[in-house]
Enzyme design. Structure first.
Site, PDB file in Angstrom:
ATOM      1  N   CYS A 305       0.950  -1.080  -0.005  1.00 33.42           N
ATOM      2  CA  CYS A 305       0.002  -0.095  -0.034  1.00 33.42           C
ATOM      3  C   CYS A 305       0.863   1.175   0.043  1.00 33.42           C
ATOM      4  O   CYS A 305       1.004   1.691   0.923  1.00 33.42           O
ATOM      5  CB  CYS A 305      -0.897  -0.054   1.294  1.00 33.42           C
ATOM      6  N   ALA A 306       1.381   1.408  -1.304  1.00 35.33           N
ATOM      7  CA  ALA A 306       2.738   2.522  -1.165  1.00 35.33           C
ATOM      8  C   ALA A 306       2.389   3.948  -1.201  1.00 35.33           C
ATOM      9  O   ALA A 306       3.300   4.783  -0.817  1.00 35.33           O
ATOM     10  CB  ALA A 306       3.473   2.113  -2.494  1.00 35.33           C
ATOM     11  N   GLY A 310       6.274   7.702   0.899  1.00 36.29           N
ATOM     12  CA  GLY A 310       7.442   7.910   2.004  1.00 36.29           C
ATOM     13  C   GLY A 310       8.036   6.814   2.252  1.00 36.29           C
ATOM     14  O   GLY A 310       9.376   6.681   2.137  1.00 36.29           O
ATOM     15  N   LYS A 311       7.328   5.670   2.741  1.00 30.30           N
ATOM     16  CA  LYS A 311       7.942   4.377   3.025  1.00 30.30           C
ATOM     17  C   LYS A 311       8.735   3.585   1.778  1.00 30.30           C
ATOM     18  O   LYS A 311       9.648   3.121   1.738  1.00 30.30           O
ATOM     19  CB  LYS A 311       7.031   3.675   3.726  1.00 30.30           C
ATOM     20  N   ASP A 354      -4.511  -3.240  -7.213  1.00 30.53           N
ATOM     21  CA  ASP A 354      -5.115  -3.728  -6.056  1.00 30.53           C
ATOM     22  C   ASP A 354      -4.286  -4.642  -5.346  1.00 30.53           C
ATOM     23  O   ASP A 354      -3.914  -5.901  -5.945  1.00 30.53           O
ATOM     24  CB  ASP A 354      -6.548  -4.289  -6.187  1.00 30.53           C
ATOM     25  N   CYS A 428      -1.417   3.731  10.958  1.00 34.42           N
ATOM     26  CA  CYS A 428      -1.211   5.208  11.822  1.00 34.42           C
ATOM     27  C   CYS A 428      -2.537   5.319  12.667  1.00 34.42           C
ATOM     28  O   CYS A 428      -3.441   6.436  12.577  1.00 34.42           O
ATOM     29  CB  CYS A 428      -1.053   6.259  10.713  1.00 34.42           C
TER      30      CYS A 428
END
Length: 493
Positions: A305-306, A310-311, A354, A428
């Site tokens: 789930c990019a 940032g990650k 997906d 988060c």
């Protein structure tokens, strides 16, 4: 009755940069205000910018961190005016629920019965009266002028409401309106600390029912968050980045630098792709995936789930050092494009698709990856410092579809990782339904062998407040980060 002041420290009213009276700030005479696109230039641009941003968040479900910068650019505001508009916007949005309770008491009617333009102007005015050093006459006059522009028939009503609010200070309003702490501590903390009661309850449950610590978290949640930069490993040394921006090294992440002020867009290292803006907590959980041991090959990594990237950028920098390659998946096309920009010149391939299609799409083969990150869509309750409007926009009814999606994505990640590989599940949000319940249910429902890895061992040694494991919950009041959750799972068969 427990005094509400016992559950929150005294915070002096915020001052604008430059001290009292600096620029066109808190000593201004309060004249001006216009309706959005009313066709005449604003005589009070900072308040006007704040009003337009606040109105957009409520009218269009916009995000303040996206609309306010554009409004400031359109109005060509900078310096003290931009700082004042930012303070008014974020402060008013953060305090909306409590301001509404005070406005309703002063008006003798529910805020839902007040015309939305007038309601937003009153919120902005009430915030100035109760939370800043703007003189009462300036706050009242500027608010009445603004209401006269956006809802002409309500100007007299607004004048009466503002004068009623001005007659009582914030502590007295809270003493009058907050439920008794002993009878209903959650409702008391919710009003005093400007959070919906259901979120206060969720925070308290995640903190083991400790209401004193919950109050400390709520206080911290209301502070403007610092900007954290991430020095991409192999591309810039964190000390070099700190020197470049005049910042300080992060407390925990070896790649974090705290930006002391100014616009991140002015940082050369960001423009050149050697660093990016990223909360220190996000850096820690992404780095944790790379810190975990895997058995055998270690060259195929997956960010399931990019968006917005940032990650993926941090993982890509690690991968470049280790001779690995990252596949980044993002279901939303526009967010996939953001990921592509974030990972330019890094060994990362981005697919707009997906992430739940593991095994059904040749680009995501089952058992085809050594490390998988699932930064799952969530309520975002851990980043309310950065999205002040989100606390009033989210509802408990948001949880069932989100937790179902989280379980499906984590199940896909477990299918994607090979035996001996590791999955990091991240949200988060500290809500236990999105964290412990989701991880436990996904592991239980999987027909694959799964063991928990103690996530505490994947974070820098000596970090305080990590609990008893095997999962980790970071907190703003404990770690100075967003409230990131981390679980690490190893596939065994």
């Amino acid at each position: 009755m427990t005094d509400h002041r016992a559950s929150r420290p005294h915070n002096p009213a915020p001052r604008r940069p430059g001290g009292p009276g600096a620029g066109r700030g808190q000593d201004r005479d309060g004249r001006g205000g216009r309706a959005p696109r009313a066709g005449r230039p604003p005589s009070d641009p900072a308040r006007q910018a704040a009003y337009e941003a606040i109105a957009a968040t409520h009218r269009d479900d916009a995000y303040a961190n996206l609309v306010l910068p554009q409004i400031l650019r359109d109005m060509r505001l900078g310096g003290r005016d931009a700082a004042f508009a930012t303070e008014l916007t974020y402060g008013t949005l953060r305090a909306t629920g409590t301001l509404d309770a005070i406005i309703a008491a002063a008006a003798g009617r529910e805020v839902a019965r007040i015309d939305p333009p007038a309601r937003d102007a009153l919120r902005l005015g009430a915030y100035q009266l109760l939370h800043t050093r703007v003189p009462a006459h300036a706050a009242v006059n500027s608010t009445v002028d603004l209401v006269r522009a956006v809802a002409p028939g309500a100007a007299g009503f607004a004048n009466a409401v503002m004068r009623e609010i001005a007659g009582t200070d914030l502590d007295a309003w809270l003493t009058r309106l907050a439920p008794d702490y002993e009878a209903d501590p959650v409702a008391h903390l919710a009003l005093v600390h400007q959070h919906p009661a259901w979120i206060v309850r969720a925070f308290s449950e995640a903190l083991g029912g400790d209401l004193a610590e919950t109050a400390r978290l709520l206080v911290e949640d209301n502070q403007p968050p610092p900007v954290h930069l991430c020095a991409r490993p192999g591309l810039i040394d964190p000390a070099e980045l700190a020197d470049e921006v005049g910042g300080a090294p992060g407390a925990f992440s070896p790649y974090a630098v705290y930006l002391p002020g100014g616009a991140p867009g002015d940082v050369l290292a960001l423009a050149e792709g050697r660093a990016h803006v990223q909360d220190e907590g996000s850096q820690l959980v992404a780095s944790a995936l790379v810190a975990a041991e895997v058995e055998g090959e270690d060259s195929r990594w997956l960010d399931l789930c990019a968006g917005p990237g940032g990650k993926a950028g941090l993982l890509g920098a690690f991968a470049a050092q280790r001779g690995a390659r990252v596949t980044a998946v993002e279901v939303a096309e526009h967010r996939a494009r953001l990921v592509e920009r974030s990972v330019a010149n890094l060994p990362v391939t981005v697919h707009a698709m997906d992430g739940r299609l593991v095994g059904d799409d040749p680009r995501l083969p089952a058992g085809g990856f050594d490390r998988v990150l699932v930064d799952a869509p969530c309520t975002g309750l851990g980043s309310l410092r950065r999205r002040p409007e989100a606390r009033w926009r989210r509802r408990p009814s948001d949880l069932p579809p989100l937790t179902r999606l989280q379980r499906e994505l984590l199940g896909a990640a477990l299918r994607a990782v090979r035996p001996g590989g590791v999955v990091a599940y991240v949200t988060c949000s500290p809500h236990t339904v999105e964290t412990q319940v989701t991880v436990t249910e996904a592991a239980r429902r999987s027909d694959l062998g799964v063991d928990f890895v103690d996530a505490r061992t994947l974070l820098p040694a000596g970090m305080p407040g990590l609990g008893s494991g095997p999962t980790v919950q970071l907190w703003p009041h404990r770690h100075g980060t967003d409230a990131m959750f981390l679980a690490a799972l190893r596939r065994t068969s």
